[in-house]
Write a protein that holds these residues in place. Structure first.
Motif, PDB file in Angstrom:
ATOM      1  N   ASN A  12      -5.151   4.889  -0.484  1.00 43.60           N
ATOM      2  CA  ASN A  12      -5.195   4.084   0.734  1.00 43.60           C
ATOM      3  C   ASN A  12      -4.479   2.747   0.553  1.00 43.60           C
ATOM      4  OD1 ASN A  12      -6.516   5.975   2.210  1.00 43.60           O
ATOM      5  ND2 ASN A  12      -8.453   4.853   2.377  1.00 43.60           N
ATOM      6  N   ARG A  13      -3.672   2.413   1.571  1.00 46.41           N
ATOM      7  CA  ARG A  13      -2.968   1.136   1.591  1.00 46.41           C
ATOM      8  C   ARG A  13      -3.220   0.485   2.942  1.00 46.41           C
ATOM      9  NH1 ARG A  13       2.640  -0.936   2.458  1.00 46.41           N
ATOM     10  NH2 ARG A  13       2.886  -2.587   0.897  1.00 46.41           N
ATOM     11  N   CYS A  14      -3.462  -0.819   2.909  1.00 43.56           N
ATOM     12  CA  CYS A  14      -3.689  -1.582   4.133  1.00 43.56           C
ATOM     13  C   CYS A  14      -2.337  -1.936   4.742  1.00 43.56           C
ATOM     14  CB  CYS A  14      -4.484  -2.835   3.804  1.00 43.56           C
ATOM     15  SG  CYS A  14      -4.660  -3.946   5.204  1.00 43.56           S
ATOM     16  N   THR A  15      -2.106  -1.572   5.991  1.00 49.06           N
ATOM     17  CA  THR A  15      -0.822  -1.882   6.614  1.00 49.06           C
ATOM     18  C   THR A  15      -0.806  -3.314   7.155  1.00 49.06           C
ATOM     19  OG1 THR A  15      -1.508  -0.945   8.721  1.00 49.06           O
ATOM     20  CG2 THR A  15      -0.356   0.523   7.201  1.00 49.06           C
ATOM     21  N   GLY A  71      -1.036  -5.136   3.031  1.00 47.24           N
ATOM     22  CA  GLY A  71      -0.279  -4.454   1.981  1.00 47.24           C
ATOM     23  C   GLY A  71      -1.079  -4.075   0.754  1.00 47.24           C
ATOM     24  N   TRP A  86      -3.499  -2.184  -1.830  1.00 50.69           N
ATOM     25  CA  TRP A  86      -3.922  -0.812  -2.112  1.00 50.69           C
ATOM     26  C   TRP A  86      -5.375  -0.840  -2.526  1.00 50.69           C
ATOM     27  CZ3 TRP A  86      -0.366   3.274  -1.845  1.00 50.69           C
ATOM     28  CH2 TRP A  86       0.992   2.911  -1.764  1.00 50.69           C
ATOM     29  N   CYS A  98     -10.090  -2.425   4.719  1.00 47.78           N
ATOM     30  CA  CYS A  98      -9.427  -3.041   3.572  1.00 47.78           C
ATOM     31  C   CYS A  98     -10.367  -4.036   2.895  1.00 47.78           C
ATOM     32  CB  CYS A  98      -8.169  -3.771   4.041  1.00 47.78           C
ATOM     33  SG  CYS A  98      -7.384  -4.756   2.739  1.00 47.78           S
ATOM     34  N   ALA A 103      -6.742  -1.151   9.485  1.00 47.36           N
ATOM     35  CA  ALA A 103      -5.418  -0.519   9.478  1.00 47.36           C
ATOM     36  C   ALA A 103      -5.111   0.003   8.081  1.00 47.36           C
ATOM     37  CB  ALA A 103      -4.359  -1.521   9.930  1.00 47.36           C
ATOM     38  N   GLU A 120      -4.102   3.192   5.619  1.00 50.63           N
ATOM     39  CA  GLU A 120      -3.340   4.430   5.726  1.00 50.63           C
ATOM     40  C   GLU A 120      -3.280   5.132   4.374  1.00 50.63           C
ATOM     41  OE1 GLU A 120       0.102   4.511   8.597  1.00 50.63           O
ATOM     42  OE2 GLU A 120       1.164   4.659   6.693  1.00 50.63           O
ATOM     43  N   THR A 161      -1.537   6.908   1.732  1.00 56.55           N
ATOM     44  CA  THR A 161      -0.110   6.800   1.433  1.00 56.55           C
ATOM     45  C   THR A 161       0.192   7.532   0.128  1.00 56.55           C
ATOM     46  OG1 THR A 161      -0.135   4.637   2.510  1.00 56.55           O
ATOM     47  CG2 THR A 161       1.743   5.127   1.074  1.00 56.55           C
TER      48      THR A 161
END
Ligand code: ZN
Length: 155
Positions: free
Chosen positions: A43-46, A49, A51, A59, A66, A68, A70
């Protein structure tokens, strides 16, 4: 995730059936869908940024939702290695060897570690600082991410 990399279209109940005994939740089901395609998703926060792993719906850095799943390469460096002489019975796990478990600092997802085993290596060659790359095996009929040694030990 780009549309051409869409996750497999299996519903939640089928996903649970595909990974018997695995603790699948709403928070980690994208990661398990990725496993069906032998893709490691972190998971990465859009928004900021960052992880994070294990998967959370928010996050931990900025509290944005947000987040995602990834894909990452799975290459990294062994941060921790333990060798289990006993443990719960599991298909493909031989504690008499004993069974290696490593936590790997992932190159593509700074700040995260992924825990799995190492295959295809002598236990004496598995060491902290050793570079590894992702590979896949099958456990209980399901794809499972594992590591292989890759290169020299960083001292
Ligand atoms: Zn964030």
């Amino acid at each position: 995730m780009a549309p051409e990399q869409a996750l497999p279209d299996v519903d939640d109940s089928e996903l649970v059936l595909r990974f018997p005994g695995e603790p699948i939740t709403h928070d980690n089901k994208a990661q398990y869908r990725g496993r069906l395609q032998r893709r490691l998703l972190i998971n990465r926060c859009t928004a900021c940024g960052a992880w994070h792993h294990p998967p959370k719906p928010v996050c931990p850095q900025c509290w944005s939702s947000a987040v995602e799943a990834t894909e990452v390469s799975g290459s990294g460096v062994i941060h921790l290695a333990v060798f289990l002489h006993q443990g719960p019975p599991a298909e493909g796990v031989d504690y008499s060897t004993p069974y290696p478990v490593v936590a790997v600092d992932l190159d593509d997802a700074p700040g995260t570690r992924f825990t799995s085993t190492v295959i295809g290596a002598d236990n004496n060659d598995i060491a902290i600082g050793q570079r590894v790359r992702l590979d896949w095996t099958t456990r209980a009929g399901s794809p499972m991410p594992v590591f292989r040694l890759d290169g020299e030990v960083k001292k």
